[in-house]
Structure formats: C-alpha cells, structure tokens
Scaffold this active site. Structure first.
Site, mmCIF file in Angstrom:
data_model
loop_
_atom_site.group_PDB
_atom_site.id
_atom_site.type_symbol
_atom_site.label_atom_id
_atom_site.label_comp_id
_atom_site.label_asym_id
_atom_site.label_seq_id
_atom_site.Cartn_x
_atom_site.Cartn_y
_atom_site.Cartn_z
ATOM 1 N N ARG A 87 1.888 -1.029 13.294
ATOM 2 C CA ARG A 87 1.640 0.084 12.364
ATOM 3 C C ARG A 87 0.590 -0.333 11.346
ATOM 4 N NH1 ARG A 87 3.353 -2.318 8.087
ATOM 5 N NH2 ARG A 87 5.220 -3.610 8.150
ATOM 6 N N GLY A 88 0.156 0.633 10.532
ATOM 7 C CA GLY A 88 -0.706 0.307 9.421
ATOM 8 C C GLY A 88 0.077 -0.361 8.306
ATOM 9 N N GLY A 89 -0.640 -0.973 7.369
ATOM 10 C CA GLY A 89 0.007 -1.599 6.226
ATOM 11 C C GLY A 89 0.127 -3.100 6.360
ATOM 12 N N LYS A 90 0.872 -3.698 5.442
ATOM 13 C CA LYS A 90 1.002 -5.145 5.379
ATOM 14 C C LYS A 90 2.414 -5.576 5.770
ATOM 15 C CE LYS A 90 -2.794 -5.592 2.134
ATOM 16 N NZ LYS A 90 -3.342 -6.302 0.951
ATOM 17 N N HIS A 91 2.937 -6.619 5.116
ATOM 18 C CA HIS A 91 4.304 -7.058 5.431
ATOM 19 C C HIS A 91 5.324 -6.185 4.711
ATOM 20 C CE1 HIS A 91 2.175 -10.912 6.363
ATOM 21 N NE2 HIS A 91 3.080 -10.961 7.323
ATOM 22 N N ALA A 159 9.020 2.961 1.582
ATOM 23 C CA ALA A 159 7.745 2.508 2.147
ATOM 24 C C ALA A 159 7.324 3.440 3.277
ATOM 25 C CB ALA A 159 7.863 1.077 2.668
ATOM 26 N N ILE A 160 6.004 3.534 3.461
ATOM 27 C CA ILE A 160 5.424 4.344 4.528
ATOM 28 C C ILE A 160 4.519 3.451 5.369
ATOM 29 C CG2 ILE A 160 3.968 6.319 5.101
ATOM 30 C CD1 ILE A 160 6.400 7.271 3.662
ATOM 31 N N PHE A 173 8.916 5.851 7.850
ATOM 32 C CA PHE A 173 9.240 5.504 6.467
ATOM 33 C C PHE A 173 10.540 4.712 6.407
ATOM 34 C CE2 PHE A 173 11.142 9.651 7.337
ATOM 35 C CZ PHE A 173 12.455 9.458 6.932
ATOM 36 N N CYS A 190 4.476 -5.059 0.959
ATOM 37 C CA CYS A 190 3.326 -4.166 1.094
ATOM 38 C C CYS A 190 2.093 -4.693 0.382
ATOM 39 C CB CYS A 190 3.670 -2.760 0.589
ATOM 40 S SG CYS A 190 5.087 -2.023 1.429
#
Length: 238
Positions: A87-91, A159-160, A173, A190
């Site tokens: 997915r997109g995003g970080k940890h 979070a998303i 989410f 994030c």
C-alpha cells in the site's frame, strides 16, 4: 465468489449493507499475510467482474507493515515482524484492539478519483467517530484521522493507506479502539515523529469491535455516495 471468514471465528450478524457490497466482520484475529493474500485475490476477482465489492472488517495479531514510502530511519525498536504491505504510506502497527477496514471497491463503476477515494474514506471514519462523541479531522500533519488526546495535543486515532490496481481499491483504514499503544513505540508511526497516537479507550470510551462495525456499516451509504462526487478542494485543517 464470496469471501468467508479467514479466522474461522463467528461473524457479527444482522449488518445491513448497501446493495452490491459484501460486508464481512471478523470476530477473531486474522494473520496479516493471510489477509493480504485474500485481499489480493478478491481485488482480482472484482476487477474481472467475478465478485462484488467488499468491505472486510477485522483485526490482526501484532505486526508492523511497511508501505511503499517506508524508510529504515522510521524503525526504532521493532518488537514484531515487519511485512511489506504494497500500500501507500510508511510504517504502521496493527494489532488486537485496532479495527481494520479493508475496502475493495471498483472505481470504474464510480468516480475514477484516487484523492476522492481517500477523502471519502477519511470522511467515513470521521463521521463514525462522531457517532461516539469523538471530534476528529483531517490534518496538514499527514493523511489519516486526528483528534485531541487527553493532554490536548493533536494525536492520530486512525490511519489511511490504500492501493489501487486497475481502478479496484485495496487496503483502507485502521482505527484504534483499545490497542496496546506502547506497541507503536517500535516505529515512527506513518513517519510522523512529532505527533502521538491515541485510542478510544485512552479517551475514556469503551467501544467494542461489534459496536464499531455496526456504526461504521450504518454510515456506508454516505461513504459510497461520496465516491460519486468530485473531491472537495482541501482546506486548512483538513
């Protein structure tokens, strides 16, 4: 094709969902790798018109997941396995007491608008938190759902993280009902080091997974309606 319980546990009964969308509410913990494989299979089936859209509500055993923008600099002292999520995003951290919503929607049948999809997801969670008396919002601090913690500081409660493959969505989410917040300390959640995380329990609210699922599904019609609308121009504080 209809996704059934991966965990083998009983599902919540009596949830009425809008036509054309399946809802599965897991009562047990679903290992992350199993959930990811099932989600990818359902995503493919939806894209090939072999399955209906799906909202899958569940919880995982403790795990850290790494999005496509994850950095090793955001690892502090990880206590659990780290799994690439796609997915997109970080940890981020997932674990018991955190309700996950995996949303698999064919945007070809709605609006082909990635930003609009994320905006609609955020609005769905914000509205549902409001039903429990929690004011929350979008923030310039980053994608996700934010509220006031018990000390008055802004903290993340949801979070998303999404992925869209051939215009069919994946991931979704998470919302902190009553997780062990110390588990977030193994990472910079994030990638935002200066902000904390909170939960409904920390805010003094006891909300079960079943109560959350029922409130969320009651708002699903509003979420789907948003997907047919142009994404609003972002405003300060959103």
């Amino acid at each position: 094709m209809r996704l059934t319980s991966v965990s083998g546990s009983a599902l919540w009964q009596g949830l009425a969902a809008p036509d054309g969308v399946d809802v599965v509410c897991e009562a047990g913990l679903v290992p992350y790798a199993q959930a990811l494989a099932a989600m990818e299979a359902r995503n493919t089936a939806i894209g090939e018109a072999r399955a209906r859209d799906l909202v899958w509500l569940l919880e995982h055993p403790p795990v850290y997941t790494a999005g496509t923008s994850a950095s090793l600099d955001d690892l502090r002292n990880p206590q659990f396995d780290i799994v690439p999520a796609g997915r997109g995003g970080k940890h981020t951290y997932h674990g018991p007491g955190q309700r996950i919503g995996y949303v698999m929607i064919d945007l070809k049948q709605r609006a082909r608008d990635v930003r609009g999809f994320v905006h609609a997801l955020e609005g769905w969670v914000i509205d549902t938190l409001g039903d429990f008396g929690v004011e929350s919002w979008r923030s310039e601090a980053g994608v996700g759902i934010w509220t006031r913690d018990i000390d008055g500081a802004e903290a993340k409660i949801g979070a998303i993280g999404v992925r869209i493959r051939r215009w069919v969505t994946m991931h979704g989410f998470s919302v902190n009902l009553n997780p062990d917040l110390s588990h977030f300390g193994g990472i910079v959640p994030c990638g935002i080091a200066e902000k904390g995380v909170t939960s409904l329990t920390r805010l003094g609210l006891a909300v079960s997974a079943e109560q959350w699922d029922r409130a969320l599904v009651a708002r699903m019609g509003d979420f789907l309606a948003r997907l047919a609308q142009p994404c609003p121009t972002p405003r300060a504080g959103e």
